[in-house]
Design a protein around this motif. Structure first.
Motif, PDB file in Angstrom:
ATOM      1  N   GLU A 188       0.815  -1.223   0.000  1.00  0.00           N
ATOM      2  CA  GLU A 188       0.000   0.000   0.000  1.00  0.00           C
ATOM      3  C   GLU A 188       0.848   1.272   0.000  1.00  0.00           C
ATOM      4  OE1 GLU A 188      -3.604   2.199   0.180  1.00  0.00           O
ATOM      5  OE2 GLU A 188      -3.284   0.085  -0.231  1.00  0.00           O
ATOM      6  N   VAL A 189       1.920   1.320   0.795  1.00  0.00           N
ATOM      7  CA  VAL A 189       2.642   2.586   1.008  1.00  0.00           C
ATOM      8  C   VAL A 189       4.105   2.560   0.589  1.00  0.00           C
ATOM      9  CG1 VAL A 189       1.132   3.160   2.939  1.00  0.00           C
ATOM     10  CG2 VAL A 189       3.362   2.133   3.400  1.00  0.00           C
ATOM     11  N   GLY A 190       4.606   1.412   0.156  1.00  0.00           N
ATOM     12  CA  GLY A 190       6.021   1.325  -0.197  1.00  0.00           C
ATOM     13  C   GLY A 190       6.842   0.803   0.974  1.00  0.00           C
ATOM     14  N   PRO A 191       8.157   0.900   0.881  1.00  0.00           N
ATOM     15  CA  PRO A 191       9.032   0.328   1.906  1.00  0.00           C
ATOM     16  C   PRO A 191       8.720   0.831   3.322  1.00  0.00           C
ATOM     17  CG  PRO A 191      10.317   0.943  -0.011  1.00  0.00           C
ATOM     18  CD  PRO A 191       8.921   1.470  -0.225  1.00  0.00           C
ATOM     19  N   ILE A 192       8.878  -0.094   4.274  1.00  0.00           N
ATOM     20  CA  ILE A 192       8.629   0.188   5.688  1.00  0.00           C
ATOM     21  C   ILE A 192       9.897  -0.113   6.467  1.00  0.00           C
ATOM     22  CG2 ILE A 192       7.353  -0.612   7.723  1.00  0.00           C
ATOM     23  CD1 ILE A 192       4.970  -1.091   5.824  1.00  0.00           C
ATOM     24  N   ILE A 193      10.245   0.772   7.367  1.00  0.00           N
ATOM     25  CA  ILE A 193      11.429   0.611   8.211  1.00  0.00           C
ATOM     26  C   ILE A 193      10.992   0.102   9.579  1.00  0.00           C
ATOM     27  CG2 ILE A 193      13.318   1.835   9.352  1.00  0.00           C
ATOM     28  CD1 ILE A 193      13.241   3.722   6.842  1.00  0.00           C
ATOM     29  N   ILE A 194      11.662  -0.937  10.059  1.00  0.00           N
ATOM     30  CA  ILE A 194      11.395  -1.498  11.383  1.00  0.00           C
ATOM     31  C   ILE A 194      12.316  -0.794  12.380  1.00  0.00           C
ATOM     32  CG2 ILE A 194      11.308  -3.595  12.792  1.00  0.00           C
ATOM     33  CD1 ILE A 194       9.438  -3.673  10.305  1.00  0.00           C
ATOM     34  N   ASN A 195      11.768  -0.013  13.277  1.00  0.00           N
ATOM     35  CA  ASN A 195      12.570   0.638  14.322  1.00  0.00           C
ATOM     36  C   ASN A 195      12.863  -0.326  15.460  1.00  0.00           C
ATOM     37  OD1 ASN A 195      12.426   3.068  12.900  1.00  0.00           O
ATOM     38  ND2 ASN A 195      10.624   3.741  14.020  1.00  0.00           N
ATOM     39  N   SER A 196      11.880  -1.158  15.786  1.00  0.00           N
ATOM     40  CA  SER A 196      12.013  -2.109  16.885  1.00  0.00           C
ATOM     41  C   SER A 196      11.035  -3.247  16.637  1.00  0.00           C
ATOM     42  CB  SER A 196      11.697  -1.420  18.214  1.00  0.00           C
ATOM     43  OG  SER A 196      11.826  -2.306  19.296  1.00  0.00           O
ATOM     44  N   GLY A 197      11.477  -4.453  16.895  1.00  0.00           N
ATOM     45  CA  GLY A 197      10.608  -5.615  16.718  1.00  0.00           C
ATOM     46  C   GLY A 197      10.671  -6.483  17.954  1.00  0.00           C
ATOM     47  N   PHE A 198      11.201  -7.691  17.795  1.00  0.00           N
ATOM     48  CA  PHE A 198      11.331  -8.586  18.945  1.00  0.00           C
ATOM     49  C   PHE A 198      12.339  -8.028  19.946  1.00  0.00           C
ATOM     50  CE2 PHE A 198      13.938 -11.969  20.906  1.00  0.00           C
ATOM     51  CZ  PHE A 198      13.001 -12.395  21.821  1.00  0.00           C
ATOM     52  N   ARG A 199      11.980  -8.160  21.232  1.00  0.00           N
ATOM     53  CA  ARG A 199      12.895  -7.784  22.315  1.00  0.00           C
ATOM     54  C   ARG A 199      12.865  -8.876  23.373  1.00  0.00           C
ATOM     55  NH1 ARG A 199       9.702  -2.427  23.583  1.00  0.00           N
ATOM     56  NH2 ARG A 199       9.966  -1.293  21.627  1.00  0.00           N
ATOM     57  N   ASN A 200      14.020  -9.432  23.696  1.00  0.00           N
ATOM     58  CA  ASN A 200      14.065 -10.336  24.845  1.00  0.00           C
ATOM     59  C   ASN A 200      13.920  -9.491  26.106  1.00  0.00           C
ATOM     60  OD1 ASN A 200      16.642  -9.344  25.605  1.00  0.00           O
ATOM     61  ND2 ASN A 200      17.714 -11.003  24.578  1.00  0.00           N
ATOM     62  N   PRO A 201      13.726 -10.088  27.271  1.00  0.00           N
ATOM     63  CA  PRO A 201      13.495  -9.293  28.485  1.00  0.00           C
ATOM     64  C   PRO A 201      14.591  -8.263  28.773  1.00  0.00           C
ATOM     65  CG  PRO A 201      12.855 -11.554  28.882  1.00  0.00           C
ATOM     66  CD  PRO A 201      13.510 -11.528  27.524  1.00  0.00           C
ATOM     67  N   ARG A 202      15.846  -8.612  28.534  1.00  0.00           N
ATOM     68  CA  ARG A 202      16.937  -7.663  28.795  1.00  0.00           C
ATOM     69  C   ARG A 202      16.846  -6.453  27.872  1.00  0.00           C
ATOM     70  NH1 ARG A 202      21.790  -5.838  27.321  1.00  0.00           N
ATOM     71  NH2 ARG A 202      21.887  -7.008  25.381  1.00  0.00           N
ATOM     72  N   VAL A 203      16.653  -6.701  26.585  1.00  0.00           N
ATOM     73  CA  VAL A 203      16.558  -5.607  25.623  1.00  0.00           C
ATOM     74  C   VAL A 203      15.313  -4.769  25.905  1.00  0.00           C
ATOM     75  CG1 VAL A 203      16.277  -5.046  23.169  1.00  0.00           C
ATOM     76  CG2 VAL A 203      17.896  -6.825  23.873  1.00  0.00           C
ATOM     77  N   ASN A 204      14.220  -5.421  26.226  1.00  0.00           N
ATOM     78  CA  ASN A 204      12.991  -4.692  26.531  1.00  0.00           C
ATOM     79  C   ASN A 204      13.205  -3.747  27.712  1.00  0.00           C
ATOM     80  OD1 ASN A 204      10.104  -4.386  25.853  1.00  0.00           O
ATOM     81  ND2 ASN A 204       9.807  -5.143  27.933  1.00  0.00           N
ATOM     82  N   ALA A 205      13.895  -4.221  28.745  1.00  0.00           N
ATOM     83  CA  ALA A 205      14.186  -3.367  29.900  1.00  0.00           C
ATOM     84  C   ALA A 205      15.117  -2.219  29.506  1.00  0.00           C
ATOM     85  CB  ALA A 205      14.794  -4.191  31.026  1.00  0.00           C
ATOM     86  N   LEU A 206      16.108  -2.500  28.683  1.00  0.00           N
ATOM     87  CA  LEU A 206      17.059  -1.459  28.253  1.00  0.00           C
ATOM     88  C   LEU A 206      16.368  -0.316  27.518  1.00  0.00           C
ATOM     89  CD1 LEU A 206      20.148  -3.474  26.939  1.00  0.00           C
ATOM     90  CD2 LEU A 206      20.105  -1.871  28.850  1.00  0.00           C
ATOM     91  N   VAL A 207      15.366  -0.647  26.710  1.00  0.00           N
ATOM     92  CA  VAL A 207      14.691   0.392  25.923  1.00  0.00           C
ATOM     93  C   VAL A 207      13.475   0.976  26.637  1.00  0.00           C
ATOM     94  CG1 VAL A 207      15.533  -0.573  23.754  1.00  0.00           C
ATOM     95  CG2 VAL A 207      13.258  -1.200  24.571  1.00  0.00           C
ATOM     96  N   GLY A 208      13.233   0.532  27.876  1.00  0.00           N
ATOM     97  CA  GLY A 208      12.112   1.079  28.646  1.00  0.00           C
ATOM     98  C   GLY A 208      10.764   0.494  28.286  1.00  0.00           C
ATOM     99  N   GLY A 209      10.738  -0.713  27.723  1.00  0.00           N
ATOM    100  CA  GLY A 209       9.475  -1.361  27.373  1.00  0.00           C
ATOM    101  C   GLY A 209       8.719  -1.826  28.603  1.00  0.00           C
ATOM    102  N   VAL A 210       7.413  -1.917  28.491  1.00  0.00           N
ATOM    103  CA  VAL A 210       6.587  -2.379  29.609  1.00  0.00           C
ATOM    104  C   VAL A 210       6.749  -3.883  29.791  1.00  0.00           C
ATOM    105  CG1 VAL A 210       4.916  -0.498  29.409  1.00  0.00           C
ATOM    106  CG2 VAL A 210       4.523  -2.618  28.151  1.00  0.00           C
ATOM    107  N   ASN A 211       6.494  -4.369  30.994  1.00  0.00           N
ATOM    108  CA  ASN A 211       6.716  -5.782  31.325  1.00  0.00           C
ATOM    109  C   ASN A 211       5.854  -6.747  30.513  1.00  0.00           C
ATOM    110  OD1 ASN A 211       8.675  -5.161  33.202  1.00  0.00           O
ATOM    111  ND2 ASN A 211       7.239  -5.084  34.901  1.00  0.00           N
ATOM    112  N   ASN A 212       4.689  -6.301  30.072  1.00  0.00           N
ATOM    113  CA  ASN A 212       3.808  -7.175  29.297  1.00  0.00           C
ATOM    114  C   ASN A 212       3.813  -6.818  27.805  1.00  0.00           C
ATOM    115  OD1 ASN A 212       2.428  -4.760  29.528  1.00  0.00           O
ATOM    116  ND2 ASN A 212       0.437  -5.708  29.887  1.00  0.00           N
TER     117      ASN A 212
END
Length: 134
Positions: free
Chosen positions: A48-72
């Motif tokens: 629909e819109v052309g190329p899409i850039i992924i800024n963030s996708g899968f995060r293991n618990p350590r990476v999720n904590a590093l980037v400030g992601g919520v626990n769930n």
């Protein structure tokens, strides 16, 4: 793992950012979930819109904590991505397309990027918040 294709236009490396987080290794279930998101949301959006850039996708618990992601966070399950269109002029078209997509679980927008999530094993909530991230 760098060259594993999730779909025609998306690779596992894009979703895991191995260059920055070499220990951000997905399980087979996470890979399945990412493929689902690519098949039902991201590939159709790309058409629909052309190329899409992924800024963030899968995060293991350590990476999720590093980037400030919520626990769930659905990122922990491979059921979410923070994305933006390569062409910023396509941002509203991307939002409109994903808002209307039957597989969208959550759509939360920020300044020029958005969070999209999907649920391979449950009915999507179709929860949309424009301007959620300031």
């Amino acid at each position: 793992m760098e060259n594993i294709k999730l779909s025609n236009h998306f690779t596992l490396a894009e979703f895991c950012n191995f260059s920055k987080y070499p220990d951000n290794l997905p399980t087979p279930q996470v890979v399945f979930n990412l493929k689902y998101g690519c098949q039902y949301l991201l590939e159709p959006a790309r058409r629909e819109v052309g190329p899409i850039i992924i800024n963030s996708g899968f995060r293991n618990p350590r990476v999720n904590a590093l980037v400030g992601g919520v626990n769930n966070s659905q990122h922990l399950l491979g059921q979410a991505a923070d994305i933006r269109p390569k062409d910023p002029r396509q941002f509203q078209r991307l939002v409109d397309f994903l808002r209307a997509n039957e597989y969208t679980d959550q759509l939360l927008t920020g300044n020029g990027w958005l969070h999209i999530s999907w649920c391979p094993f449950a009915a999507p909530r179709h929860y949309v918040r424009i301007g959620y991230y300031k």
